[in-house]
Structures are given as structure tokens and as C-alpha cells.
Scaffold this motif. Structure first.
Motif, PDB file in Angstrom:
ATOM      1  N   ILE A 146       0.867  -1.175   0.000  1.00 47.59           N
ATOM      2  CA  ILE A 146       0.000   0.000   0.000  1.00 47.59           C
ATOM      3  C   ILE A 146       0.906   1.227   0.000  1.00 47.59           C
ATOM      4  O   ILE A 146       1.886   1.275   0.748  1.00 47.59           O
ATOM      5  CB  ILE A 146      -0.910   0.004   1.244  1.00 47.59           C
ATOM      6  CG1 ILE A 146      -1.807  -1.239   1.246  1.00 47.59           C
ATOM      7  CG2 ILE A 146      -1.763   1.270   1.294  1.00 47.59           C
ATOM      8  CD1 ILE A 146      -2.629  -1.402   2.508  1.00 47.59           C
ATOM      9  N   PRO A 147       0.641   2.233  -0.848  1.00 49.50           N
ATOM     10  CA  PRO A 147       1.533   3.400  -0.911  1.00 49.50           C
ATOM     11  C   PRO A 147       1.789   4.009   0.461  1.00 49.50           C
ATOM     12  O   PRO A 147       0.867   4.198   1.261  1.00 49.50           O
ATOM     13  CB  PRO A 147       0.766   4.372  -1.816  1.00 49.50           C
ATOM     14  CG  PRO A 147      -0.068   3.489  -2.680  1.00 49.50           C
ATOM     15  CD  PRO A 147      -0.479   2.335  -1.807  1.00 49.50           C
ATOM     16  N   ASP A 148       3.061   4.309   0.723  1.00 42.45           N
ATOM     17  CA  ASP A 148       3.457   4.811   2.038  1.00 42.45           C
ATOM     18  C   ASP A 148       2.735   6.108   2.395  1.00 42.45           C
ATOM     19  O   ASP A 148       2.329   6.310   3.539  1.00 42.45           O
ATOM     20  CB  ASP A 148       4.972   5.028   2.069  1.00 42.45           C
ATOM     21  CG  ASP A 148       5.454   5.442   3.452  1.00 42.45           C
ATOM     22  OD1 ASP A 148       5.322   4.636   4.390  1.00 42.45           O
ATOM     23  OD2 ASP A 148       5.945   6.577   3.589  1.00 42.45           O
ATOM     24  N   GLU A 149       2.562   6.989   1.419  1.00 41.04           N
ATOM     25  CA  GLU A 149       1.881   8.259   1.695  1.00 41.04           C
ATOM     26  C   GLU A 149       0.433   8.015   2.120  1.00 41.04           C
ATOM     27  O   GLU A 149      -0.093   8.691   3.005  1.00 41.04           O
ATOM     28  CB  GLU A 149       1.925   9.162   0.464  1.00 41.04           C
ATOM     29  CG  GLU A 149       1.375  10.560   0.719  1.00 41.04           C
ATOM     30  CD  GLU A 149       1.628  11.495  -0.447  1.00 41.04           C
ATOM     31  OE1 GLU A 149       0.952  12.527  -0.511  1.00 41.04           O
ATOM     32  OE2 GLU A 149       2.496  11.191  -1.286  1.00 41.04           O
ATOM     33  N   PHE A 150      -0.199   7.020   1.501  1.00 42.37           N
ATOM     34  CA  PHE A 150      -1.568   6.669   1.875  1.00 42.37           C
ATOM     35  C   PHE A 150      -1.607   6.135   3.305  1.00 42.37           C
ATOM     36  O   PHE A 150      -2.484   6.487   4.098  1.00 42.37           O
ATOM     37  CB  PHE A 150      -2.118   5.625   0.903  1.00 42.37           C
ATOM     38  CG  PHE A 150      -3.585   5.339   1.067  1.00 42.37           C
ATOM     39  CD1 PHE A 150      -4.519   6.043   0.333  1.00 42.37           C
ATOM     40  CD2 PHE A 150      -4.029   4.369   1.953  1.00 42.37           C
ATOM     41  CE1 PHE A 150      -5.877   5.797   0.477  1.00 42.37           C
ATOM     42  CE2 PHE A 150      -5.377   4.108   2.110  1.00 42.37           C
ATOM     43  CZ  PHE A 150      -6.309   4.826   1.368  1.00 42.37           C
ATOM     44  N   VAL A 151      -0.643   5.287   3.642  1.00 40.73           N
ATOM     45  CA  VAL A 151      -0.564   4.731   4.994  1.00 40.73           C
ATOM     46  C   VAL A 151      -0.415   5.845   6.019  1.00 40.73           C
ATOM     47  O   VAL A 151      -1.121   5.892   7.032  1.00 40.73           O
ATOM     48  CB  VAL A 151       0.618   3.743   5.101  1.00 40.73           C
ATOM     49  CG1 VAL A 151       0.818   3.296   6.545  1.00 40.73           C
ATOM     50  CG2 VAL A 151       0.381   2.532   4.205  1.00 40.73           C
ATOM     51  N   GLN A 152       0.505   6.774   5.753  1.00 41.40           N
ATOM     52  CA  GLN A 152       0.776   7.850   6.701  1.00 41.40           C
ATOM     53  C   GLN A 152      -0.439   8.755   6.894  1.00 41.40           C
ATOM     54  O   GLN A 152      -0.734   9.190   8.010  1.00 41.40           O
ATOM     55  CB  GLN A 152       1.969   8.687   6.215  1.00 41.40           C
ATOM     56  CG  GLN A 152       3.282   7.929   6.138  1.00 41.40           C
ATOM     57  CD  GLN A 152       3.760   7.457   7.502  1.00 41.40           C
ATOM     58  OE1 GLN A 152       3.588   8.142   8.510  1.00 41.40           O
ATOM     59  NE2 GLN A 152       4.355   6.272   7.539  1.00 41.40           N
ATOM     60  N   GLN A 153      -1.158   9.034   5.822  1.00 46.08           N
ATOM     61  CA  GLN A 153      -2.265   9.979   5.885  1.00 46.08           C
ATOM     62  C   GLN A 153      -3.563   9.362   6.401  1.00 46.08           C
ATOM     63  O   GLN A 153      -4.353  10.045   7.057  1.00 46.08           O
ATOM     64  CB  GLN A 153      -2.519  10.579   4.495  1.00 46.08           C
ATOM     65  CG  GLN A 153      -1.419  11.501   4.007  1.00 46.08           C
ATOM     66  CD  GLN A 153      -1.380  12.813   4.771  1.00 46.08           C
ATOM     67  OE1 GLN A 153      -2.370  13.249   5.335  1.00 46.08           O
ATOM     68  NE2 GLN A 153      -0.223  13.442   4.775  1.00 46.08           N
ATOM     69  N   HIS A 154      -3.784   8.076   6.113  1.00 47.18           N
ATOM     70  CA  HIS A 154      -5.119   7.527   6.355  1.00 47.18           C
ATOM     71  C   HIS A 154      -5.174   6.291   7.242  1.00 47.18           C
ATOM     72  O   HIS A 154      -6.239   5.973   7.766  1.00 47.18           O
ATOM     73  CB  HIS A 154      -5.783   7.194   5.016  1.00 47.18           C
ATOM     74  CG  HIS A 154      -5.860   8.358   4.081  1.00 47.18           C
ATOM     75  ND1 HIS A 154      -6.598   9.486   4.357  1.00 47.18           N
ATOM     76  CD2 HIS A 154      -5.261   8.576   2.884  1.00 47.18           C
ATOM     77  CE1 HIS A 154      -6.471  10.348   3.360  1.00 47.18           C
ATOM     78  NE2 HIS A 154      -5.661   9.817   2.462  1.00 47.18           N
ATOM     79  N   LEU A 155      -4.056   5.582   7.418  1.00 45.14           N
ATOM     80  CA  LEU A 155      -4.124   4.328   8.161  1.00 45.14           C
ATOM     81  C   LEU A 155      -3.458   4.389   9.523  1.00 45.14           C
ATOM     82  O   LEU A 155      -3.947   3.783  10.476  1.00 45.14           O
ATOM     83  CB  LEU A 155      -3.496   3.192   7.338  1.00 45.14           C
ATOM     84  CG  LEU A 155      -4.144   2.918   5.977  1.00 45.14           C
ATOM     85  CD1 LEU A 155      -3.514   1.695   5.335  1.00 45.14           C
ATOM     86  CD2 LEU A 155      -5.648   2.753   6.102  1.00 45.14           C
ATOM     87  N   ILE A 156      -2.352   5.090   9.650  1.00 48.79           N
ATOM     88  CA  ILE A 156      -1.692   5.168  10.952  1.00 48.79           C
ATOM     89  C   ILE A 156      -2.590   5.915  11.926  1.00 48.79           C
ATOM     90  O   ILE A 156      -3.023   7.033  11.669  1.00 48.79           O
ATOM     91  CB  ILE A 156      -0.326   5.862  10.840  1.00 48.79           C
ATOM     92  CG1 ILE A 156       0.651   4.951  10.102  1.00 48.79           C
ATOM     93  CG2 ILE A 156       0.221   6.220  12.218  1.00 48.79           C
ATOM     94  CD1 ILE A 156       2.039   5.501   9.975  1.00 48.79           C
TER      95      ILE A 156
END
Length: 234
Positions: A146-156
Motif C-alpha cells: 500500500i503506498p506509504d503516503e496513503f498509509v501515513q495519511q489515512h491508516l496510521i
């Protein structure tokens, strides 16, 4: 287990990782162009609703090819959309047909995240669900990141994310797939169920997947053929 209700999505076209030439003229498959066309004629005017919600006039061009097929592209008006919406090389775009003569544009930045959602203005909450797009490559069959930027913005920090060991994938037919999740590698989808999901939907290198985050590590997925046409399932 399948969902009790399956909504038929509007027809879409996806163009991943735009080249410089695509910023001047966007080629689209005849299957999409024919559905978008407002009438007869080799060149006709259609409207594309851009990222700002503004309908913009674009020429939809169609020309016969020597092999008997039909070449279709968005011409005059498309470069202006690209410029006014900040779309550049390496971006991806999706066009959703609303009706004949009109489509809505969404764009994904070079990090594969839906533009405008990865870094929303302070204090502003978007009503649009977060999404990311992936062009499948050979290594993605074993595991897909999963794109890291997506993880940082929406999943963490999302509810249930830190302790979750699985991501729930809602396939295009409505079936649920509990896929193994390796959070040690910035959230990687892998394992037998992931491979089964790809096999069941006849997915391989060149296919395009559009993920929409629902809630609690669940994602709905739409599938596109290598030519960008939406893959339809019975």
C-alpha cells in the motif's frame, strides 16, 4: 461470503502513470469513447468535470485505424484541464462516464494517492473516501505494498489499524477476501488469500486496481484492463 447488495458502478477508464504526450492528448479505448460520445461525427464536443468541479469543454476525436479499429482521444481542451488542475507526468487519471457527453475526472498524484486527499487543508474534512491506484507489476502477485503516503495519511492511528493482522478486500463482484497484512513493511498485502483474489479475478501484470478505503482496514476494489477499460464481471 458475498454482500447482499451489489451496486453496478458507472463505467470508467483509467490511465496510469501519464507520459508527457498524455498531457497534450489523452488516448482512450474505443469502448470508452463510444459510450462517452454525445452523437455522430469524428470530432465532437464533450464535457469533463475537473477536480474543481467545473465542467470543461473537450474535443473527443475518433479516427479509423489501418487495422480496422478506431483510435479515440481527448484533444483540444484536455491540455487546459491538465494545466489548471496541476496534473503532471507520472500522475494517473480516471474518467467516470456520467452520461453521454459528460465524464468526471479524478486524479492520482505520483504517490498513487487521490489528489486533494493526501494533504487536505487544515481543519477541512473531505467527504470523499480516500483512494489509491495501483498498476500491477510481476512482484505484486506475491505481495503488494500500500503506498506509504496513503498509509501515513489515512491508516496510521486509524481505528483497529495498529493491531489488525488482516485487511478486508471487497472485490468487484461483492465477495469478501480477508487478506493477510504485514504491517512491518508499511502495510503489505500478501499470502494465500491475496493470490487467490488475483487468480479469481484473472489479474496479472498490466491490470489496474483502484482501492477505496471504507473503514477499519476494509477496501473496495475496482479492476481495469491493461488498456484502461473497466473490467466487467458477471
Amino acid at each position: 461470503m458475498a454482500l447482499s447488495v451489489r451496486r453496478q458502478p458507472r463505467y470508467k477508464f483509467a490511465a496510469p502513470v501519464l507520459s508527457p504526450s498524455c498531457l497534450q492528448k489523452l488516448c482512450v479505448p474505443w469502448e470508452f469513447g463510444a459510450r462517452l460520445a454525445a452523437g455522430a461525427g469524428d470530432v465532437q464536443e464533450v464535457h469533463v468535470v475537473d477536480l474543481l468541479g467545473k465542467p470543461r469543454r473537450v474535443e473527443l476525436c475518433m479516427r479509423p485505424r489501418p487495422d480496422g479499429g478506431v483510435a479515440c482521444w481527448l484533444g483540444a481542451g484536455w491540455p487546459e484541464i491538465v494545466r489548471k488542475n496541476g496534473i503532471g507526468e507520472g500522475w494517473s487519471v480516471v474518467l467516470r462516464r456520467e452520461r453521454r457527453g459528460m465524464a468526471t475526472l479524478t486524479a492520482y498524484d505520483p504517490a498513487c494517492c487521490l489528489a486533494g486527499l493526501c494533504a487536505p487543508p487544515a481543519g477541512v474534512t473531505s467527504k470523499t473516501r480516500p483512494r489509491f491506484i495501483k498498476l500491477l507489476r510481476p512482484d505484486d502477485r506475491e505481495k503488494m505494498t500500500i503506498p506509504d503516503e496513503f498509509v501515513q495519511q489515512h491508516l496510521i492511528g486509524a481505528e483497529s489499524c495498529p493491531s489488525s493482522q488482516k485487511a478486508l478486500i471487497i472485490g468487484p463482484t461483492g465477495k469478501l477476501w480477508p487478506v493477510e497484512l504485514d504491517q512491518r513493511q508499511s502495510d503489505v498485502l500478501y499470502g494465500e488469500v491475496w493470490a487467490e483474489f488475483l487468480t479469481a479475478h484473472d489479474l496479472s501484470e498490466g491490470n489496474i486496481l483502484l482501492f477505496r478505503y471504507e473503514v477499519n482496514m476494509s477496501f473496495s476494489v475496482q479492476v481495469f484492463l491493461p488498456n484502461g477499460c473497466m473490467k466487467e464481471y458477471p
